[in-house]
Scaffold this motif. Structure first.
Motif, mmCIF file in Angstrom:
data_model
loop_
_atom_site.group_PDB
_atom_site.id
_atom_site.type_symbol
_atom_site.label_atom_id
_atom_site.label_comp_id
_atom_site.label_asym_id
_atom_site.label_seq_id
_atom_site.Cartn_x
_atom_site.Cartn_y
_atom_site.Cartn_z
ATOM 1 N N ALA A 7 0.833 -1.205 0.000
ATOM 2 C CA ALA A 7 0.000 0.000 0.000
ATOM 3 C C ALA A 7 0.868 1.256 0.000
ATOM 4 C CB ALA A 7 -0.932 -0.002 1.204
ATOM 5 N N ALA A 8 1.920 1.256 0.795
ATOM 6 C CA ALA A 8 2.826 2.408 0.826
ATOM 7 C C ALA A 8 3.514 2.599 -0.519
ATOM 8 C CB ALA A 8 3.858 2.228 1.935
ATOM 9 N N ALA A 9 3.900 1.508 -1.151
ATOM 10 C CA ALA A 9 4.541 1.610 -2.469
ATOM 11 C C ALA A 9 3.570 2.184 -3.496
ATOM 12 C CB ALA A 9 5.041 0.235 -2.908
ATOM 13 N N GLY A 10 2.306 1.768 -3.429
ATOM 14 C CA GLY A 10 1.306 2.321 -4.344
ATOM 15 C C GLY A 10 1.083 3.806 -4.120
ATOM 16 N N LEU A 11 1.053 4.235 -2.868
ATOM 17 C CA LEU A 11 0.901 5.669 -2.577
ATOM 18 C C LEU A 11 2.118 6.454 -3.037
ATOM 19 C CD1 LEU A 11 -0.746 5.451 0.949
ATOM 20 C CD2 LEU A 11 -1.820 6.184 -1.188
ATOM 21 N N TRP A 12 3.307 5.882 -2.841
ATOM 22 C CA TRP A 12 4.526 6.548 -3.305
ATOM 23 C C TRP A 12 4.512 6.677 -4.823
ATOM 24 C CZ3 TRP A 12 8.588 4.641 -6.323
ATOM 25 C CH2 TRP A 12 9.686 5.489 -6.425
ATOM 26 N N TRP A 13 4.054 5.634 -5.498
ATOM 27 C CA TRP A 13 3.971 5.629 -6.955
ATOM 28 C C TRP A 13 3.021 6.727 -7.431
ATOM 29 C CZ3 TRP A 13 2.489 0.500 -9.889
ATOM 30 C CH2 TRP A 13 2.660 0.664 -11.259
ATOM 31 N N LEU A 14 1.910 6.918 -6.737
ATOM 32 C CA LEU A 14 0.967 7.967 -7.110
ATOM 33 C C LEU A 14 1.540 9.365 -6.920
ATOM 34 C CD1 LEU A 14 -2.382 6.613 -5.659
ATOM 35 C CD2 LEU A 14 -1.932 7.145 -8.052
ATOM 36 N N CYS A 15 2.416 9.535 -5.945
ATOM 37 C CA CYS A 15 2.961 10.854 -5.631
ATOM 38 C C CYS A 15 4.030 11.316 -6.601
ATOM 39 C CB CYS A 15 3.556 10.858 -4.224
ATOM 40 S SG CYS A 15 2.325 10.700 -2.946
ATOM 41 N N GLY A 16 4.649 10.422 -7.316
ATOM 42 C CA GLY A 16 5.824 10.783 -8.091
ATOM 43 C C GLY A 16 5.615 11.093 -9.544
ATOM 44 N N LYS A 17 4.436 11.453 -9.970
ATOM 45 C CA LYS A 17 4.190 11.692 -11.393
ATOM 46 C C LYS A 17 4.080 13.178 -11.690
ATOM 47 C CE LYS A 17 4.202 7.396 -11.845
ATOM 48 N NZ LYS A 17 5.478 6.830 -12.102
ATOM 49 N N GLY A 19 3.794 16.051 -14.953
ATOM 50 C CA GLY A 19 3.454 16.182 -16.357
ATOM 51 C C GLY A 19 2.328 15.255 -16.770
ATOM 52 N N PRO A 20 2.100 15.170 -18.080
ATOM 53 C CA PRO A 20 1.005 14.326 -18.558
ATOM 54 C C PRO A 20 1.310 12.846 -18.323
ATOM 55 C CG PRO A 20 2.271 15.209 -20.393
ATOM 56 C CD PRO A 20 2.818 15.842 -19.145
ATOM 57 N N VAL A 21 0.302 12.148 -17.858
ATOM 58 C CA VAL A 21 0.457 10.722 -17.566
ATOM 59 C C VAL A 21 -0.729 9.958 -18.142
ATOM 60 C CG1 VAL A 21 1.802 11.054 -15.469
ATOM 61 C CG2 VAL A 21 -0.666 10.953 -15.325
ATOM 62 N N TYR A 23 -3.593 6.979 -17.879
ATOM 63 C CA TYR A 23 -4.390 6.519 -16.749
ATOM 64 C C TYR A 23 -4.006 5.115 -16.305
ATOM 65 C CZ TYR A 23 -8.310 5.210 -13.874
ATOM 66 O OH TYR A 23 -9.072 4.776 -12.841
ATOM 67 N N ALA A 24 -3.932 4.180 -17.224
ATOM 68 C CA ALA A 24 -3.757 2.771 -16.853
ATOM 69 C C ALA A 24 -2.435 2.523 -16.129
ATOM 70 C CB ALA A 24 -3.850 1.887 -18.087
ATOM 71 N N GLY A 25 -1.350 3.050 -16.641
ATOM 72 C CA GLY A 25 -0.050 2.762 -16.048
ATOM 73 C C GLY A 25 0.353 3.659 -14.903
ATOM 74 N N HIS A 26 -0.230 4.844 -14.843
ATOM 75 C CA HIS A 26 0.219 5.807 -13.835
ATOM 76 C C HIS A 26 -0.819 6.127 -12.768
ATOM 77 C CE1 HIS A 26 3.885 6.472 -16.023
ATOM 78 N NE2 HIS A 26 3.193 6.699 -17.122
ATOM 79 N N VAL A 27 -2.053 5.708 -12.974
ATOM 80 C CA VAL A 27 -3.087 5.951 -11.973
ATOM 81 C C VAL A 27 -3.754 4.640 -11.544
ATOM 82 C CG1 VAL A 27 -5.255 7.152 -11.462
ATOM 83 C CG2 VAL A 27 -3.512 8.277 -12.848
ATOM 84 N N LEU A 28 -4.221 3.861 -12.505
ATOM 85 C CA LEU A 28 -4.946 2.642 -12.184
ATOM 86 C C LEU A 28 -4.064 1.610 -11.477
ATOM 87 C CD1 LEU A 28 -7.558 1.011 -12.359
ATOM 88 C CD2 LEU A 28 -6.780 0.169 -14.586
ATOM 89 N N ALA A 29 -2.881 1.371 -11.989
ATOM 90 C CA ALA A 29 -1.995 0.364 -11.382
ATOM 91 C C ALA A 29 -1.636 0.701 -9.924
ATOM 92 C CB ALA A 29 -0.743 0.192 -12.230
ATOM 93 N N PRO A 30 -1.235 1.942 -9.612
ATOM 94 C CA PRO A 30 -0.959 2.229 -8.206
ATOM 95 C C PRO A 30 -2.198 2.159 -7.315
ATOM 96 C CG PRO A 30 -0.226 4.060 -9.586
ATOM 97 C CD PRO A 30 -0.820 3.045 -10.468
ATOM 98 N N LEU A 31 -3.360 2.542 -7.845
ATOM 99 C CA LEU A 31 -4.581 2.447 -7.044
ATOM 100 C C LEU A 31 -4.944 0.992 -6.749
ATOM 101 C CD1 LEU A 31 -6.895 5.239 -8.515
ATOM 102 C CD2 LEU A 31 -5.708 5.204 -6.322
ATOM 103 N N VAL A 32 -4.734 0.119 -7.711
ATOM 104 C CA VAL A 32 -4.972 -1.310 -7.469
ATOM 105 C C VAL A 32 -3.997 -1.820 -6.411
ATOM 106 C CG1 VAL A 32 -4.800 -3.604 -8.520
ATOM 107 C CG2 VAL A 32 -6.009 -1.772 -9.711
ATOM 108 N N LEU A 33 -2.736 -1.398 -6.496
ATOM 109 C CA LEU A 33 -1.742 -1.813 -5.509
ATOM 110 C C LEU A 33 -2.122 -1.333 -4.106
ATOM 111 C CD1 LEU A 33 0.972 -3.259 -5.163
ATOM 112 C CD2 LEU A 33 2.098 -1.085 -5.630
ATOM 113 N N VAL A 34 -2.574 -0.102 -3.987
ATOM 114 C CA VAL A 34 -3.022 0.434 -2.697
ATOM 115 C C VAL A 34 -4.235 -0.346 -2.200
ATOM 116 C CG1 VAL A 34 -4.039 2.433 -1.546
ATOM 117 C CG2 VAL A 34 -2.097 2.738 -3.062
ATOM 118 N N GLY A 35 -5.185 -0.604 -3.073
ATOM 119 C CA GLY A 35 -6.387 -1.326 -2.674
ATOM 120 C C GLY A 35 -6.111 -2.748 -2.219
ATOM 121 N N VAL A 36 -5.273 -3.448 -2.946
ATOM 122 C CA VAL A 36 -4.927 -4.822 -2.560
ATOM 123 C C VAL A 36 -4.130 -4.815 -1.256
ATOM 124 C CG1 VAL A 36 -3.537 -6.823 -3.227
ATOM 125 C CG2 VAL A 36 -5.062 -5.766 -4.888
ATOM 126 N N GLY A 37 -3.211 -3.876 -1.128
ATOM 127 C CA GLY A 37 -2.402 -3.802 0.088
ATOM 128 C C GLY A 37 -3.235 -3.509 1.317
#
Length: 78
Positions: A7-17, A19-21, A23-37
């Motif tokens: 969950a912490a890794a997913g939150l860190w991933w969300l914080c580090g973007k 410029g333009p990103v 959705y699937a690779g830069h928002v959805l994947a970290p949110l799934v990681l946070v949710g599963v964690g």
């Protein structure tokens, strides 16, 4: 601990973007990681918090754990 680290890794991933990103690779994947964690951490932490409580007091103890989980973050921002 692994679930909370995920969950912490997913939150860190969300914080580090910047410029333009996409959705699937830069928002959805970290949110799934946070949710599963977090989803994987809730049940074991509740079990640990209520492990030494007598069966007759298990309901109120679980209620206190849930209340502290919900009110703890809001009281930290005062």
């Amino acid at each position: 601990m692994i679930a909370l680290a995920a969950a912490a890794a997913g939150l860190w991933w969300l914080c580090g973007k910047d410029g333009p990103v996409g959705y699937a690779g830069h928002v959805l994947a970290p949110l799934v990681l946070v949710g599963v964690g977090l989803g994987s951490a809730v049940v074991p932490t509740t079990g640990t918090a209520t492990a030494g409580v007598p069966a007759s007091q298990a309901g109120p103890a679980a209620g206190l754990v849930t209340t502290s989980r919900q009110s703890g973050p809001s009281s930290a921002w005062r």
